[in-house]
Design a protein around this motif. Structure first.
Motif, PDB file in Angstrom:
ATOM      1  N   LEU A  77       0.826  -1.198   0.000  1.00  0.00           N
ATOM      2  CA  LEU A  77       0.000   0.000   0.000  1.00  0.00           C
ATOM      3  C   LEU A  77       0.866   1.257   0.000  1.00  0.00           C
ATOM      4  CD1 LEU A  77      -2.794   1.221   0.033  1.00  0.00           C
ATOM      5  CD2 LEU A  77      -2.804   1.026   2.537  1.00  0.00           C
ATOM      6  N   LEU A  78       1.911   1.256   0.795  1.00  0.00           N
ATOM      7  CA  LEU A  78       2.832   2.386   0.807  1.00  0.00           C
ATOM      8  C   LEU A  78       3.475   2.564  -0.561  1.00  0.00           C
ATOM      9  CD1 LEU A  78       4.442   4.627   2.198  1.00  0.00           C
ATOM     10  CD2 LEU A  78       6.085   2.871   2.941  1.00  0.00           C
ATOM     11  N   GLN A  79       3.904   1.455  -1.154  1.00  0.00           N
ATOM     12  CA  GLN A  79       4.519   1.523  -2.476  1.00  0.00           C
ATOM     13  C   GLN A  79       3.541   2.060  -3.517  1.00  0.00           C
ATOM     14  OE1 GLN A  79       5.947  -2.210  -4.042  1.00  0.00           O
ATOM     15  NE2 GLN A  79       7.416  -1.183  -5.362  1.00  0.00           N
ATOM     16  N   GLN A  80       2.283   1.646  -3.411  1.00  0.00           N
ATOM     17  CA  GLN A  80       1.276   2.115  -4.358  1.00  0.00           C
ATOM     18  C   GLN A  80       1.068   3.628  -4.243  1.00  0.00           C
ATOM     19  OE1 GLN A  80      -0.410   0.120  -6.719  1.00  0.00           O
ATOM     20  NE2 GLN A  80      -0.926   2.169  -7.491  1.00  0.00           N
ATOM     21  N   HIS A  81       0.937   4.111  -3.021  1.00  0.00           N
ATOM     22  CA  HIS A  81       0.758   5.547  -2.816  1.00  0.00           C
ATOM     23  C   HIS A  81       1.952   6.334  -3.360  1.00  0.00           C
ATOM     24  CE1 HIS A  81      -2.908   5.131  -0.697  1.00  0.00           C
ATOM     25  NE2 HIS A  81      -2.416   4.762   0.478  1.00  0.00           N
ATOM     26  N   LEU A  82       3.144   5.844  -3.075  1.00  0.00           N
ATOM     27  CA  LEU A  82       4.341   6.553  -3.518  1.00  0.00           C
ATOM     28  C   LEU A  82       4.497   6.516  -5.038  1.00  0.00           C
ATOM     29  CD1 LEU A  82       6.869   5.444  -0.742  1.00  0.00           C
ATOM     30  CD2 LEU A  82       5.949   7.757  -1.108  1.00  0.00           C
ATOM     31  N   SER A  83       4.218   5.373  -5.624  1.00  0.00           N
ATOM     32  CA  SER A  83       4.341   5.267  -7.086  1.00  0.00           C
ATOM     33  C   SER A  83       3.319   6.153  -7.787  1.00  0.00           C
ATOM     34  CB  SER A  83       4.181   3.816  -7.543  1.00  0.00           C
ATOM     35  OG  SER A  83       2.883   3.331  -7.252  1.00  0.00           O
ATOM     36  N   ASP A  84       2.182   6.381  -7.136  1.00  0.00           N
ATOM     37  CA  ASP A  84       1.153   7.266  -7.682  1.00  0.00           C
ATOM     38  C   ASP A  84       1.402   8.727  -7.311  1.00  0.00           C
ATOM     39  OD1 ASP A  84      -0.146   5.088  -8.795  1.00  0.00           O
ATOM     40  OD2 ASP A  84      -1.578   4.877  -7.137  1.00  0.00           O
ATOM     41  N   GLN A  85       2.497   8.970  -6.580  1.00  0.00           N
ATOM     42  CA  GLN A  85       2.836  10.328  -6.125  1.00  0.00           C
ATOM     43  C   GLN A  85       1.774  10.908  -5.179  1.00  0.00           C
ATOM     44  OE1 GLN A  85       6.091  12.067  -7.760  1.00  0.00           O
ATOM     45  NE2 GLN A  85       6.123   9.882  -7.257  1.00  0.00           N
ATOM     46  N   ASN A  86       1.098  10.028  -4.473  1.00  0.00           N
ATOM     47  CA  ASN A  86       0.137  10.450  -3.456  1.00  0.00           C
ATOM     48  C   ASN A  86       0.874  10.549  -2.113  1.00  0.00           C
ATOM     49  OD1 ASN A  86      -2.055  10.438  -5.261  1.00  0.00           O
ATOM     50  ND2 ASN A  86      -2.427   8.251  -4.908  1.00  0.00           N
ATOM     51  N   PHE A  87       1.638  11.612  -1.964  1.00  0.00           N
ATOM     52  CA  PHE A  87       2.533  11.711  -0.813  1.00  0.00           C
ATOM     53  C   PHE A  87       1.791  11.947   0.506  1.00  0.00           C
ATOM     54  CE2 PHE A  87       5.386  12.875  -4.380  1.00  0.00           C
ATOM     55  CZ  PHE A  87       6.291  11.836  -4.228  1.00  0.00           C
ATOM     56  N   ARG A  88       0.642  12.554   0.473  1.00  0.00           N
ATOM     57  CA  ARG A  88      -0.143  12.732   1.697  1.00  0.00           C
ATOM     58  C   ARG A  88      -0.580  11.365   2.236  1.00  0.00           C
ATOM     59  NH1 ARG A  88      -4.416  15.867   3.976  1.00  0.00           N
ATOM     60  NH2 ARG A  88      -4.755  14.897   6.010  1.00  0.00           N
ATOM     61  N   GLU A  89      -1.115  10.526   1.335  1.00  0.00           N
ATOM     62  CA  GLU A  89      -1.543   9.193   1.753  1.00  0.00           C
ATOM     63  C   GLU A  89      -0.346   8.340   2.170  1.00  0.00           C
ATOM     64  OE1 GLU A  89      -2.455  10.762  -0.929  1.00  0.00           O
ATOM     65  OE2 GLU A  89      -4.649  10.874  -0.947  1.00  0.00           O
ATOM     66  N   ALA A  90       0.768   8.506   1.476  1.00  0.00           N
ATOM     67  CA  ALA A  90       1.977   7.753   1.825  1.00  0.00           C
ATOM     68  C   ALA A  90       2.484   8.138   3.206  1.00  0.00           C
ATOM     69  CB  ALA A  90       3.063   7.995   0.778  1.00  0.00           C
ATOM     70  N   GLU A 122      15.329  -3.176  11.885  1.00  0.00           N
ATOM     71  CA  GLU A 122      16.209  -2.388  11.029  1.00  0.00           C
ATOM     72  C   GLU A 122      15.864  -2.531   9.548  1.00  0.00           C
ATOM     73  OE1 GLU A 122      21.004  -2.320  10.003  1.00  0.00           O
ATOM     74  OE2 GLU A 122      20.325  -2.895  12.003  1.00  0.00           O
ATOM     75  N   GLN A 123      15.672  -3.755   9.091  1.00  0.00           N
ATOM     76  CA  GLN A 123      15.420  -3.975   7.669  1.00  0.00           C
ATOM     77  C   GLN A 123      14.094  -3.359   7.234  1.00  0.00           C
ATOM     78  OE1 GLN A 123      17.700  -5.281   5.431  1.00  0.00           O
ATOM     79  NE2 GLN A 123      16.205  -4.335   4.051  1.00  0.00           N
ATOM     80  N   ASP A 124      13.091  -3.438   8.094  1.00  0.00           N
ATOM     81  CA  ASP A 124      11.790  -2.873   7.744  1.00  0.00           C
ATOM     82  C   ASP A 124      11.869  -1.355   7.601  1.00  0.00           C
ATOM     83  OD1 ASP A 124      10.599  -5.389   7.790  1.00  0.00           O
ATOM     84  OD2 ASP A 124      10.178  -5.253   9.921  1.00  0.00           O
ATOM     85  N   LEU A 125      12.600  -0.722   8.491  1.00  0.00           N
ATOM     86  CA  LEU A 125      12.757   0.718   8.415  1.00  0.00           C
ATOM     87  C   LEU A 125      13.552   1.108   7.165  1.00  0.00           C
ATOM     88  CD1 LEU A 125      11.793   3.106  10.032  1.00  0.00           C
ATOM     89  CD2 LEU A 125      13.918   3.036  11.352  1.00  0.00           C
ATOM     90  N   LYS A 126      14.547   0.295   6.826  1.00  0.00           N
ATOM     91  CA  LYS A 126      15.306   0.534   5.603  1.00  0.00           C
ATOM     92  C   LYS A 126      14.410   0.410   4.374  1.00  0.00           C
ATOM     93  CE  LYS A 126      20.022  -0.844   6.916  1.00  0.00           C
ATOM     94  NZ  LYS A 126      21.098  -1.837   6.672  1.00  0.00           N
ATOM     95  N   ASP A 127      13.533  -0.599   4.370  1.00  0.00           N
ATOM     96  CA  ASP A 127      12.644  -0.802   3.224  1.00  0.00           C
ATOM     97  C   ASP A 127      11.689   0.378   3.047  1.00  0.00           C
ATOM     98  OD1 ASP A 127      13.807  -3.234   2.649  1.00  0.00           O
ATOM     99  OD2 ASP A 127      12.278  -4.427   3.663  1.00  0.00           O
ATOM    100  N   ILE A 128      11.160   0.885   4.147  1.00  0.00           N
ATOM    101  CA  ILE A 128      10.284   2.050   4.090  1.00  0.00           C
ATOM    102  C   ILE A 128      11.044   3.249   3.518  1.00  0.00           C
ATOM    103  CG2 ILE A 128       9.035   3.748   5.490  1.00  0.00           C
ATOM    104  CD1 ILE A 128       8.270   1.438   7.376  1.00  0.00           C
ATOM    105  N   ASP A 129      12.251   3.431   4.004  1.00  0.00           N
ATOM    106  CA  ASP A 129      13.074   4.548   3.549  1.00  0.00           C
ATOM    107  C   ASP A 129      13.423   4.423   2.071  1.00  0.00           C
ATOM    108  OD1 ASP A 129      14.818   6.914   4.139  1.00  0.00           O
ATOM    109  OD2 ASP A 129      16.410   5.503   3.607  1.00  0.00           O
ATOM    110  N   GLU A 130      13.748   3.221   1.634  1.00  0.00           N
ATOM    111  CA  GLU A 130      14.108   3.010   0.226  1.00  0.00           C
ATOM    112  C   GLU A 130      12.944   3.325  -0.697  1.00  0.00           C
ATOM    113  OE1 GLU A 130      16.959   2.355  -1.283  1.00  0.00           O
ATOM    114  OE2 GLU A 130      17.952   2.536   0.675  1.00  0.00           O
ATOM    115  N   LEU A 131      11.723   2.993  -0.276  1.00  0.00           N
ATOM    116  CA  LEU A 131      10.556   3.320  -1.090  1.00  0.00           C
ATOM    117  C   LEU A 131      10.390   4.825  -1.231  1.00  0.00           C
ATOM    118  CD1 LEU A 131       7.907   0.704   0.136  1.00  0.00           C
ATOM    119  CD2 LEU A 131       8.992   0.820  -2.113  1.00  0.00           C
ATOM    120  N   TRP A 132      10.549   5.544  -0.131  1.00  0.00           N
ATOM    121  CA  TRP A 132      10.433   6.993  -0.187  1.00  0.00           C
ATOM    122  C   TRP A 132      11.494   7.592  -1.116  1.00  0.00           C
ATOM    123  CZ3 TRP A 132       6.969  10.529   1.284  1.00  0.00           C
ATOM    124  CH2 TRP A 132       5.971  10.145   2.176  1.00  0.00           C
ATOM    125  N   LYS A 133      12.710   7.102  -1.028  1.00  0.00           N
ATOM    126  CA  LYS A 133      13.775   7.640  -1.888  1.00  0.00           C
ATOM    127  C   LYS A 133      13.545   7.295  -3.351  1.00  0.00           C
ATOM    128  CE  LYS A 133      17.301   5.887   0.316  1.00  0.00           C
ATOM    129  NZ  LYS A 133      18.720   5.599   0.659  1.00  0.00           N
TER     130      LYS A 133
END
Length: 261
Positions: A77-90, A122-133
């Motif tokens: 869901l986070l990836q979907q919001h980010l890929s759609d550039q829906n940064f508020r929802e992300a 640690e890995q989960d936080l990294k994955d979240i961060d990588e999606l945002w970047k």
């Protein structure tokens, strides 16, 4: 730039240097506000099916040394919001995921104590961060914020809030800044004028300790980097050591607060 009076809290005009409750006394407003996507149902699913090929991310179950999260959630869901550039929802989804990852106590409470940041894998936080970047051309993300905080602001949260655009300069003769009002005054589009590190947001209603602990999390350690002592807070959760000897006294600058996110 003239020096500041102090950081203000991000809600109801309380100062970070004055009235901030302790972790044992939750505020009336949520520190990390859960979204409507949080449900008491046990069969909730956040996986999204799309016609495009996406990278699969999943949140790891907590280890035996951390509180049990009782569920495993997908980052789809986070990836979907980010890929759609829906940064508020992300941003809302990121806040919800941190609550889930912090453990059962945070889930029941609806927000994260700064002391619970250590339980976020640690890995989960990294994955979240990588999606945002990935979906912001490296303009958003916790690791981006950490670089700005350390390298450009010398771990000064007043300077950091101004640098990432969480505060706005007022049109006054004396240099003054005001915290942006959530959500309308924050920037939810990715453009040339969007400040680097503007997203994701981390609420500092109860002080800056949670933000400090997230940016200092092992997930964002750089090889050869030696972390300094944690940012000190006064007895009410405010900041110490904000004085810059090259600038006028902090009392010459004014900060107002009117939001909580």
């Amino acid at each position: 730039m003239a020096a500041t009076n102090s950081l203000q809290s991000l809600h109801h005009h309380h100062s970070l240097l004055k009235v901030l409750p302790s972790d044992t006394s939750p505020p009336s407003s949520l520190f990390l506000k859960p979204t409507t996507s949080i449900s008491t149902a046990t069969n909730i699913s956040l996986s999204l099916s799309t016609s495009t090929t996406t990278t699969a991310y999943s949140i790891s179950p907590a280890t035996s040394t951390a509180p049990s999260t009782s569920k495993t959630f997908s980052l789809d869901l986070l990836q979907q919001h980010l890929s759609d550039q829906n940064f508020r929802e992300a941003d809302e989804e990121t806040r919800r995921l941190l609550i889930v990852l912090a453990g059962e106590a945070a889930q029941k409470r609806g927000y994260v104590f700064f002391s619970e940041a250590q339980f976020i894998p640690e890995q989960d936080l990294k994955d979240i961060d990588e999606l945002w970047k990935k979906y912001s051309n490296n303009k958003f993300g916790y690791s981006v914020q950490k670089r700005i905080w350390r390298q450009k602001c010398n771990k000064d949260f007043t300077k950091f809030f101004i640098k990432v655009g969480w505060m706005k300069k007022l049109d006054t003769e004396v240099e003054q800044y005001n915290y942006r009002s959530f959500p309308n005054e924050f920037i939810w589009e990715l453009n040339d004028d969007t400040p680097e590190g503007h997203l994701p947001l981390t609420n500092a209603l109860r002080g800056i300790q949670l933000l400090n602990n997230i940016l200092s999390h092992p997930a964002f350690e750089v090889d050869g980097e030696v972390e300094e002592d944690e940012v000190e807070g006064n007895e009410n959760g405010g900041l110490k050591g904000l004085r810059d000897s090259s600038k006028p006294p902090l009392s010459n600058r004014v900060f107002k607060t009117d939001y909580s996110f």
